[in-house]
Design an enzyme around this catalytic site. Structure first.
Site, mmCIF file in Angstrom:
data_model
loop_
_atom_site.group_PDB
_atom_site.id
_atom_site.type_symbol
_atom_site.label_atom_id
_atom_site.label_comp_id
_atom_site.label_asym_id
_atom_site.label_seq_id
_atom_site.Cartn_x
_atom_site.Cartn_y
_atom_site.Cartn_z
ATOM 1 N N ARG A 1 -27.442 -16.089 -68.822
ATOM 2 C CA ARG A 1 -26.911 -15.630 -70.266
ATOM 3 C C ARG A 1 -25.902 -14.453 -70.046
ATOM 4 O O ARG A 1 -26.033 -13.528 -69.166
ATOM 5 C CB ARG A 1 -28.186 -15.000 -71.048
ATOM 6 N N HIS B 1 -25.988 -20.512 -70.463
ATOM 7 C CA HIS B 1 -25.516 -21.701 -69.580
ATOM 8 C C HIS B 1 -23.755 -21.978 -70.095
ATOM 9 O O HIS B 1 -23.629 -23.342 -69.895
ATOM 10 C CB HIS B 1 -26.484 -22.724 -69.643
ATOM 11 N N HIS C 1 -29.755 -26.929 -62.411
ATOM 12 C CA HIS C 1 -30.746 -26.796 -63.225
ATOM 13 C C HIS C 1 -31.952 -27.882 -62.897
ATOM 14 O O HIS C 1 -32.506 -28.099 -64.002
ATOM 15 C CB HIS C 1 -30.190 -26.593 -64.530
ATOM 16 N N ASP D 1 -39.278 -16.180 -66.022
ATOM 17 C CA ASP D 1 -37.857 -16.597 -66.360
ATOM 18 C C ASP D 1 -37.214 -15.477 -65.765
ATOM 19 O O ASP D 1 -36.290 -14.645 -66.840
ATOM 20 C CB ASP D 1 -37.774 -17.125 -67.753
ATOM 21 N N GLU E 1 -33.154 -21.910 -59.386
ATOM 22 C CA GLU E 1 -31.723 -21.703 -59.723
ATOM 23 C C GLU E 1 -31.112 -20.539 -58.881
ATOM 24 O O GLU E 1 -30.810 -19.573 -59.445
ATOM 25 C CB GLU E 1 -31.509 -21.745 -61.318
#
Length: 342
Positions: free
Chosen positions: A78, A103, A173, A244, A304
């Site tokens: 982000r 992204h 991803h 996350d 990631e």
């Protein structure tokens, strides 16, 4: 061994190009030119091929919102408020997650990459991103290559060069499930170990809201392997419905090791990137599977490798990368290695 095929029609009216690589151990991966996407990863387990990568039907890749296996850019993760300051100017980006950009906006995953070259064990794709693409400055040329080795490694290499300074943060991803990636199984029963002493707290929208924080004494401490479920939905995780978060890596390779629930299959991750985003599939529900059904939340985990999120707005993190300088080559790599114990 390389096998090429094509199927269906993409939005540009041309068929999707598919590439299947198989090594002498029997491991098999499949790639697609649309989004430079990693579609499938099958490994021999108990004399059968087992899928360990989440995926869906080819046409569903055009509408799925989970970024399954795609190459993301220009900037993975982000950028807050879809803007940042660079070289004394404010750059305004196209927003695609509320007021933020995720992204790269309508990014590199949503278009056709060119097949630069391919061989028995690799495929290289390329893409041109023009000045102004999703608000970013500079004409950018990028390449990504996938290579399958005889050690059951998938090596992904990223290259780029831009004629202006620009944020650049490329990653893949892929979502993994070492128990059952086809039908789906709760990934929180997997075991995870990370070579990281710090993580980055974020708010409910995934935007960093504090400095890097030590993992010691928190639910983010994976320095010793533990079941993901052990400290789940504790502390800062409550804001994001699970993990996350970006973990700053300490440089030890592999940087992460993921084990299936029965410890028979392990996935190790090595990378040149400074951080690793761990996403436990908190919002996977409704994402189509290959079997015509849908995944549920927590049925895949994304590992990631990337720069820290929102680095363009945080000069103190730019020492870890994230801003590519004019005419300076960008190079990063990821290795995913799978091992099976009998």
């Amino acid at each position: 061994m390389l096998r090429q095929s094509h199927t269906g029609l993409a939005p540009d009216g041309k068929p999707f190009k598919l590439f299947t690589l198989t090594n002498q151990q029997g491991m098999c991966i499949q790639l697609m030119d649309w989004g430079a996407t990693w579609l499938s990863c099958k490994i021999p387990v108990n004399n059968q091929l087992q899928e360990v990568l989440l995926g869906c039907h080819i046409q569903d890749y055009l509408t799925q919102q989970a970024y399954l296996g795609v190459t993301v850019g220009r900037y993975a993760n982000r950028i807050a408020n879809s803007r940042f300051r660079l070289n004394g100017k404010t750059i305004y980006l196209n927003a695609n997650q509320g007021k933020h950009q995720l992204h790269g906006g309508k990014g590199f995953d949503k278009g056709r990459w060119q097949v630069e070259k391919c061989g028995d064990n690799f495929v290289q794709f390329s893409l041109f991103s023009a000045d102004g693409d999703q608000g970013f400055v500079g004409n950018l040329q990028v390449k990504v290559s996938y290579r399958l080795t005889e050690k059951n490694q998938v090596r992904i290499e990223f290259e780029g060069i831009c004629d202006q300074d620009t944020p650049l943060n490329l990653t893949n991803h892929a979502y993994f499930n070492l128990d059952d990636a086809s039908a789906g199984a709760d990934v929180r029963q997997h075991w995870l170990q990370l070579n990281s002493e710090q993580f980055l707290p974020v708010d409910q929208q995934g935007i960093p809201n504090a400095p890097l924080k030590a993992v010691q004494g928190t639910s983010f401490d994976f320095r010793q392997a533990k079941m993901i479920a052990q400290d789940f939905l504790q502390q800062e995780q409550r804001l994001t419905k699970g993990y996350d978060h970006a973990f700053l890596l300490n440089g030890t390779q592999p940087c992460a090791i993921l084990h299936s629930s029965n410890r028979q299959i392990s996935l190790s991750v090595s990378t040149s990137q400074p951080a690793l985003q761990i996403y436990t599939g908190n919002y996977l529900a409704g994402t189509p599977t290959r079997l015509g059904k849908t995944y549920q939340d927590y049925q895949g985990i994304a590992l990631e490798p990337e720069c820290l999120p929102d680095t363009p707005n945080h000069p103190e993190w730019q020492k870890y990368g994230g801003i590519s300088k004019k005419n300076q080559p960008y190079r990063q790599w990821i290795v995913y290695e799978i091992n099976v114990s009998n």
